[in-house]
Design a protein around this motif. Structure first.
Motif, PDB file in Angstrom:
ATOM      1  N   SER A  14     -29.548 -60.522   5.463  1.00  0.00           N
ATOM      2  CA  SER A  14     -28.290 -59.858   5.800  1.00  0.00           C
ATOM      3  C   SER A  14     -27.608 -59.303   4.547  1.00  0.00           C
ATOM      4  CB  SER A  14     -27.359 -60.840   6.511  1.00  0.00           C
ATOM      5  OG  SER A  14     -26.105 -60.235   6.769  1.00  0.00           O
ATOM      6  N   ILE A  15     -27.565 -60.099   3.493  1.00  0.00           N
ATOM      7  CA  ILE A  15     -26.943 -59.645   2.240  1.00  0.00           C
ATOM      8  C   ILE A  15     -27.696 -58.451   1.665  1.00  0.00           C
ATOM      9  CG2 ILE A  15     -26.497 -60.295  -0.167  1.00  0.00           C
ATOM     10  CD1 ILE A  15     -25.974 -63.159   0.849  1.00  0.00           C
ATOM     11  N   LEU A  16     -29.015 -58.549   1.643  1.00  0.00           N
ATOM     12  CA  LEU A  16     -29.820 -57.460   1.084  1.00  0.00           C
ATOM     13  C   LEU A  16     -29.677 -56.178   1.892  1.00  0.00           C
ATOM     14  CD1 LEU A  16     -33.119 -59.392   0.224  1.00  0.00           C
ATOM     15  CD2 LEU A  16     -31.468 -58.455  -1.397  1.00  0.00           C
ATOM     16  N   SER A  17     -29.559 -56.320   3.186  1.00  0.00           N
ATOM     17  CA  SER A  17     -29.548 -55.145   4.066  1.00  0.00           C
ATOM     18  C   SER A  17     -28.179 -54.488   4.178  1.00  0.00           C
ATOM     19  CB  SER A  17     -30.043 -55.530   5.466  1.00  0.00           C
ATOM     20  OG  SER A  17     -31.348 -56.064   5.412  1.00  0.00           O
ATOM     21  N   HIS A  18     -27.103 -55.284   4.033  1.00  0.00           N
ATOM     22  CA  HIS A  18     -25.782 -54.750   4.338  1.00  0.00           C
ATOM     23  C   HIS A  18     -24.827 -54.664   3.157  1.00  0.00           C
ATOM     24  CE1 HIS A  18     -27.277 -56.412   8.287  1.00  0.00           C
ATOM     25  NE2 HIS A  18     -27.010 -55.141   8.601  1.00  0.00           N
ATOM     26  N   HIS A  19     -25.128 -55.359   2.079  1.00  0.00           N
ATOM     27  CA  HIS A  19     -24.256 -55.268   0.907  1.00  0.00           C
ATOM     28  C   HIS A  19     -24.652 -54.090   0.030  1.00  0.00           C
ATOM     29  CE1 HIS A  19     -22.834 -59.149   2.129  1.00  0.00           C
ATOM     30  NE2 HIS A  19     -22.071 -59.283   1.053  1.00  0.00           N
ATOM     31  N   ARG A  20     -23.691 -53.580  -0.700  1.00  0.00           N
ATOM     32  CA  ARG A  20     -23.988 -52.531  -1.659  1.00  0.00           C
ATOM     33  C   ARG A  20     -24.828 -53.097  -2.798  1.00  0.00           C
ATOM     34  NH1 ARG A  20     -18.257 -49.235  -2.357  1.00  0.00           N
ATOM     35  NH2 ARG A  20     -18.121 -48.466  -0.190  1.00  0.00           N
ATOM     36  N   SER A  21     -25.567 -52.200  -3.443  1.00  0.00           N
ATOM     37  CA  SER A  21     -26.508 -52.652  -4.467  1.00  0.00           C
ATOM     38  C   SER A  21     -25.823 -53.408  -5.591  1.00  0.00           C
ATOM     39  CB  SER A  21     -27.270 -51.454  -5.039  1.00  0.00           C
ATOM     40  OG  SER A  21     -26.365 -50.508  -5.584  1.00  0.00           O
ATOM     41  N   LYS A  22     -24.572 -53.034  -5.937  1.00  0.00           N
ATOM     42  CA  LYS A  22     -23.886 -53.690  -7.045  1.00  0.00           C
ATOM     43  C   LYS A  22     -23.433 -55.107  -6.695  1.00  0.00           C
ATOM     44  CE  LYS A  22     -22.201 -49.534  -9.370  1.00  0.00           C
ATOM     45  NZ  LYS A  22     -20.995 -48.802  -9.851  1.00  0.00           N
ATOM     46  N   SER A  23     -23.157 -55.349  -5.426  1.00  0.00           N
ATOM     47  CA  SER A  23     -22.614 -56.651  -5.037  1.00  0.00           C
ATOM     48  C   SER A  23     -23.659 -57.615  -4.492  1.00  0.00           C
ATOM     49  CB  SER A  23     -21.512 -56.463  -3.997  1.00  0.00           C
ATOM     50  OG  SER A  23     -22.039 -55.901  -2.809  1.00  0.00           O
ATOM     51  N   ARG A  24     -24.770 -57.079  -4.004  1.00  0.00           N
ATOM     52  CA  ARG A  24     -25.723 -57.966  -3.326  1.00  0.00           C
ATOM     53  C   ARG A  24     -26.311 -59.012  -4.284  1.00  0.00           C
ATOM     54  NH1 ARG A  24     -29.656 -53.149  -2.814  1.00  0.00           N
ATOM     55  NH2 ARG A  24     -28.690 -52.852  -0.762  1.00  0.00           N
ATOM     56  N   TRP A  25     -26.597 -58.595  -5.536  1.00  0.00           N
ATOM     57  CA  TRP A  25     -27.254 -59.535  -6.448  1.00  0.00           C
ATOM     58  C   TRP A  25     -26.286 -60.613  -6.935  1.00  0.00           C
ATOM     59  CZ3 TRP A  25     -31.700 -58.413  -4.972  1.00  0.00           C
ATOM     60  CH2 TRP A  25     -32.109 -57.085  -4.808  1.00  0.00           C
TER      61      TRP A  25
END
Length: 451
Positions: free
Chosen positions: A46-57
């Motif tokens: 869910s995090i990988l698919s829906h968060h922006r690239s800057k925030s997911r990691w």
């Protein structure tokens, strides 16, 4: 390690159906995941698919500071199999946060392969091969080599990942890059025993590598082995092209076995396969290297009659062939024909022509070649060519021309050496100018002392 020949099954088309028949016995049904595992997988996907690239990691680091185990990584990556670029990013993120094993490496390889990210998949394969050398898995100890361990894991994970057949081509190419010939042959035979065929280009690379590492006879054995496959593949429009034969012809030519190379040529023509310019150039080069330039010329004429355009390489081979046997006039004719067709000669070819003409005391012609190449092709000779020209001019008493050429030589960054000084000294003595000869002697000694 001995190479074993597996009993072959009838050839089958490379389809997912035929592959599933191969892989099903090896595939193990995954155990039912625990609720905790399901929670981790669901949350991360869910995090990988829906968060922006800057925030997911940063979000993943805060939730899972200790990283992931290989099993969780594989399950997460499988949920991303339709997003191969995202899966690749996740793999890179977990490099220091997951103690990857061959199973997790295989999962990401399959995902990248099915997403056509071939170079990235091959990079991970190389990493997996290196990693497998550090792992001592008793269950797979019988496989005996790192590439075969990787192959076994790719087989086990193939079906669940919905992979593409060419993943095994990528594995073999990775092996061949590091000259791992024997496991490549075993993998090829394992696949063929189940009716799964590698791409023709991969087989070509395998034959070439065997020739390079084990000699042309070993390469020829592999060629004969895979030719049976090619013959059966012909009905499936998967027949080899001329390059398949050229690979082996080049190996025969490299060893000077032109008779064997010609036999392959005849076989290729009997198979109604049209040779291309690479095929012709291979034999032309082979005959030129053995001094049979006339035979090379026959292939050259056959190529032109057949409407196949020659290349600069074709002419280079012929010029070098005539150069080696000292036939300067024929070399000049081929060189001029090459220039008429606007093919730019290599700098090495120009140097070859200049030195050969100077050796035959045809310095004026050599200078013409030099000026034409400089004006037409922006080519410049090497130091040895300047040296040959200056020696020739000094021998003929053309001291002023020799001096001008020596100035040009210095302008190209070449310093006068002892041979150049001696050429001028001998030239001045021969033509009665002892004073200039003595001055040059003194200059040469001073230069040598300073250097």
């Amino acid at each position: 390690m001995a190479v074993h020949l597996f009993i072959r099954f009838p050839i089958a088309i490379r389809t997912r159906k035929s592959l599933s028949l191969f892989f099903s016995p090896f595939s193990s049904s995954p155990s039912s995941p625990s609720s905790d595992e399901e929670s981790v997988v669901t949350t991360v996907v869910s995090i990988l698919s829906h968060h922006r690239s800057k925030s997911r990691w940063s979000r993943l680091r805060s939730l899972y500071p200790n990283g992931f185990n290989p099993t969780d990584f594989s399950k997460i990556t499988l949920q991303l199999k339709n997003k191969p670029h995202l899966a690749l990013q996740f793999f890179r993120y977990t490099k220091s946060l997951c103690n990857h094993n061959l199973s997790s490496y295989s999962t990401i390889v399959h995902i990248l392969a099915r997403g056509r990210l071939k170079s990235h998949a091959q990079e991970v394969i190389r990493t997996a091969i290196r990693a497998s050398k550090l792992q001592d898995n008793d269950d797979e100890h019988h496989l005996g080599s790192a590439p075969l361990k990787v192959f076994s894991n790719l087989v086990k994970t193939y079906k669940d990942c919905g992979s593409a057949p060419f993943v095994f081509d990528l594995l073999i190419k990775a092996c061949l890059e590091s000259k791992k010939v024997e496991p490549s042959i075993e993998i090829m035979r394992l696949l063929q025993s189940r009716g799964i065929n590698l791409k023709v280009s991969t087989l070509n690379s395998l034959i070439y590598c065997v020739c390079q590492c084990r000699g042309v006879d070993a390469g020829y054995e592999i060629y004969r082995e895979v030719k049976e496959i090619w013959d059966e593949m012909g009905e499936l429009n998967c027949a080899p092209n001329a390059y398949s034969y050229t690979v082996l012809m080049a190996a025969f030519c490299e060893e000077g076995r032109l008779e064997d190379a010609e036999k392959l040529w005849v076989e290729m023509r009997n198979e109604e396969m049209e040779p291309d310019v690479v095929s012709y150039n291979t034999l032309i080069s082979g005959f030129c290297k053995t001094g049979n330039v006339r035979r090379a010329e026959e292939f050259f004429r056959e190529m032109e009659v057949g409407g196949i355009e020659s290349t600069a390489t074709t002419y280079e081979h012929l010029i070098k062939g005539y150069f080696d046997i000292g036939d300067i006039d024929s070399a000049i004719l081929v060189y001029k024909d090459m220039c008429r067709k606007a093919f730019k000669p290599e700098a090495l070819t120009l140097d070859m022509m200049i030195r050969l003409l100077c050796d035959k005391l045809r310095v004026h012609e050599a200078l013409e070649f030099l000026r034409y190449a400089m004006d037409k092709f922006d080519l410049f000779p090497k130091e040895k060519s300047y040296e040959a020209l200056i020696k020739g001019l000094c021998y003929e008493g053309k001291m002023e021309e020799a001096l001008k050429l020596q100035v040009e030589m210095v302008g190209k960054g070449f310093r006068p050496n002892v041979d150049i000084y001696n050429a001028f000294i001998d030239g001045y003595i021969r033509h009665g100018n002892e004073e200039m000869a003595e001055a040059l002697r003194k200059e040469m000694l001073q230069t040598q002392i300073q250097s």
